[in-house]
Design a protein around this motif. Sequence first.
Motif, short mmCIF file in Angstrom:
data_model
loop_
_atom_site.label_atom_id
_atom_site.label_comp_id
_atom_site.label_asym_id
_atom_site.label_seq_id
_atom_site.Cartn_x
_atom_site.Cartn_y
_atom_site.Cartn_z
N ILE A 110 0.83 -1.20 0.00
CA ILE A 110 0.00 0.00 0.00
C ILE A 110 0.87 1.25 0.00
N SER A 111 0.24 2.38 -0.27
CA SER A 111 0.88 3.68 -0.14
C SER A 111 -0.11 4.59 0.58
N THR A 112 0.40 5.33 1.56
CA THR A 112 -0.46 6.20 2.36
C THR A 112 0.28 7.50 2.66
N PRO A 113 -0.42 8.64 2.77
CA PRO A 113 0.25 9.93 2.99
C PRO A 113 1.10 9.95 4.26
N THR A 114 2.27 10.58 4.17
CA THR A 114 3.18 10.67 5.31
C THR A 114 2.75 11.74 6.31
N GLU A 115 2.28 12.89 5.78
CA GLU A 115 1.91 14.04 6.61
C GLU A 115 3.10 14.49 7.45
N ALA A 116 4.23 14.66 6.76
CA ALA A 116 5.49 14.98 7.44
C ALA A 116 5.46 16.30 8.20
N ALA A 117 4.66 17.25 7.72
CA ALA A 117 4.62 18.57 8.36
C ALA A 117 4.10 18.53 9.79
N LYS A 118 3.45 17.43 10.16
CA LYS A 118 2.88 17.33 11.51
C LYS A 118 3.87 16.84 12.55
N GLY A 119 5.12 16.60 12.14
CA GLY A 119 6.17 16.28 13.10
C GLY A 119 6.49 14.80 13.22
N PRO A 120 7.64 14.50 13.87
CA PRO A 120 8.15 13.13 13.95
C PRO A 120 7.20 12.13 14.59
N LEU A 121 6.59 12.50 15.71
CA LEU A 121 5.72 11.55 16.40
C LEU A 121 4.51 11.19 15.54
N HIS A 122 4.01 12.19 14.79
CA HIS A 122 2.89 11.92 13.91
C HIS A 122 3.32 11.00 12.76
N VAL A 123 4.52 11.21 12.23
CA VAL A 123 5.02 10.37 11.15
C VAL A 123 5.15 8.92 11.63
N LEU A 124 5.68 8.73 12.85
CA LEU A 124 5.79 7.38 13.39
C LEU A 124 4.41 6.75 13.57
N GLU A 125 3.45 7.57 13.92
CA GLU A 125 2.08 7.08 14.05
C GLU A 125 1.54 6.66 12.68
N ARG A 126 1.92 7.43 11.65
CA ARG A 126 1.49 7.09 10.30
C ARG A 126 2.11 5.77 9.83
N ILE A 127 3.35 5.50 10.26
CA ILE A 127 3.97 4.22 9.94
C ILE A 127 3.19 3.09 10.59
N ARG A 128 2.81 3.29 11.86
CA ARG A 128 2.04 2.26 12.57
C ARG A 128 0.68 2.04 11.90
N GLU A 129 0.09 3.12 11.40
CA GLU A 129 -1.18 2.98 10.71
C GLU A 129 -1.00 2.19 9.41
N ALA A 130 0.12 2.41 8.73
CA ALA A 130 0.40 1.65 7.52
C ALA A 130 0.56 0.16 7.83
N VAL A 131 1.22 -0.14 8.95
CA VAL A 131 1.37 -1.53 9.38
C VAL A 131 0.00 -2.14 9.69
N ARG A 132 -0.83 -1.36 10.35
CA ARG A 132 -2.17 -1.86 10.68
C ARG A 132 -2.96 -2.15 9.41
N LEU A 133 -2.87 -1.25 8.43
CA LEU A 133 -3.63 -1.43 7.19
C LEU A 133 -3.20 -2.68 6.43
N ILE A 134 -1.88 -2.88 6.28
CA ILE A 134 -1.45 -4.03 5.48
C ILE A 134 -1.74 -5.35 6.18
N THR A 135 -1.62 -5.38 7.50
CA THR A 135 -1.88 -6.64 8.21
C THR A 135 -3.37 -6.96 8.23
N VAL A 136 -4.19 -5.93 8.42
CA VAL A 136 -5.64 -6.14 8.42
C VAL A 136 -6.12 -6.55 7.03
N GLU A 137 -5.67 -5.82 6.00
CA GLU A 137 -6.13 -6.12 4.65
C GLU A 137 -5.60 -7.46 4.13
N ALA A 138 -4.43 -7.87 4.66
CA ALA A 138 -3.88 -9.17 4.27
C ALA A 138 -4.38 -10.28 5.17
N ASP A 139 -5.12 -9.89 6.23
CA ASP A 139 -5.65 -10.85 7.21
C ASP A 139 -4.51 -11.66 7.84
#
Length: 324
Positions: free
Chosen positions: A30-59
Amino acid sequence: MKRYIIGIDLGGTNIKAGIYDFDFIAVKEISTPTEAAKGPLHVLERIREAVRLITVEADISLDLVAGMGIGVPGLLDPVAGISFFSPNFPGWEQVHVVDEMKRFYDFPIFIDNDVRGNLYGEWQQGAGRGYNNLVLITLGTGLGSGIVNNGKVIYGTSYSAGEIGHMNMYRNGRPCKCGSSGCLGRYVSALGMVNTFKEKLKEGRTSMIQTWTNDQEEQITALMISEAYELGDALSMEVMRETGTILGFGLANVVNLLNPDLIIVGGGMAAAGDKLLQPVRETVSQHALKLSGSKCEIVQASLGSRAGTIGAASYAYGKLKEAE
């Protein structure tokens, strides 16, 4: 029980994520927006959201994930898991990526520079499979590179080996953000090629691209130059060849220094194919040491935009194998 590996390619605009089996067959990407302007902690949260999406969608349960690799742009310490600085990421300094991510996952997490992530991908799963001495360069807004020597990736004292893009080509050339001037990347990246094109327009040259952009120079892109080349635009053909020739001189130095048997050209500019690579090959053939040059092949990357995620996963898989 089948296990899986996750690869993350952190970009300034998008986070690419993939989950793979141990044969590196993609289960989900998948590809999902980084939203880098919101700072490092938000970017790390976006990485975790990407992990959640691929694992959920891949079951796939997180219990089945053996590890995760993350490619991070900029300067970092892959051993300590710290990213010191990353361009285009506001406030991104001394970010303890691995420690922050470990708070949420039980599996091992590894980071490396994003270009080396692409290197691992192309070397182990792409155009570089079977080679032990190779160089990858990525041509986008800048020039990134990674080196494999005798089957090992070269890191250097501060994990920053392979900065081919900052090889000085002109004593008093274009200024570079690194603080020097005349760096190779300032001429052969997408931005560098566009700047060459604009310089020639200022000299009075003309191109069909001026009609496309209504004489708005800020709208000119490397893709336009490539497309105009295909239509026989003389200036575009000249600029593409000049760009390839300068890159060829830079890579002749690389061939002489490292003696690789393969140079892989990736990144957005690589889509130009032989329009760019033919003058590169000709220049290397003419100016590299004959023995070294004759043993080195220059090819286009094969994984495209997937190299970063596949490479990050390959890197993590390798680290897991080392620990066994």
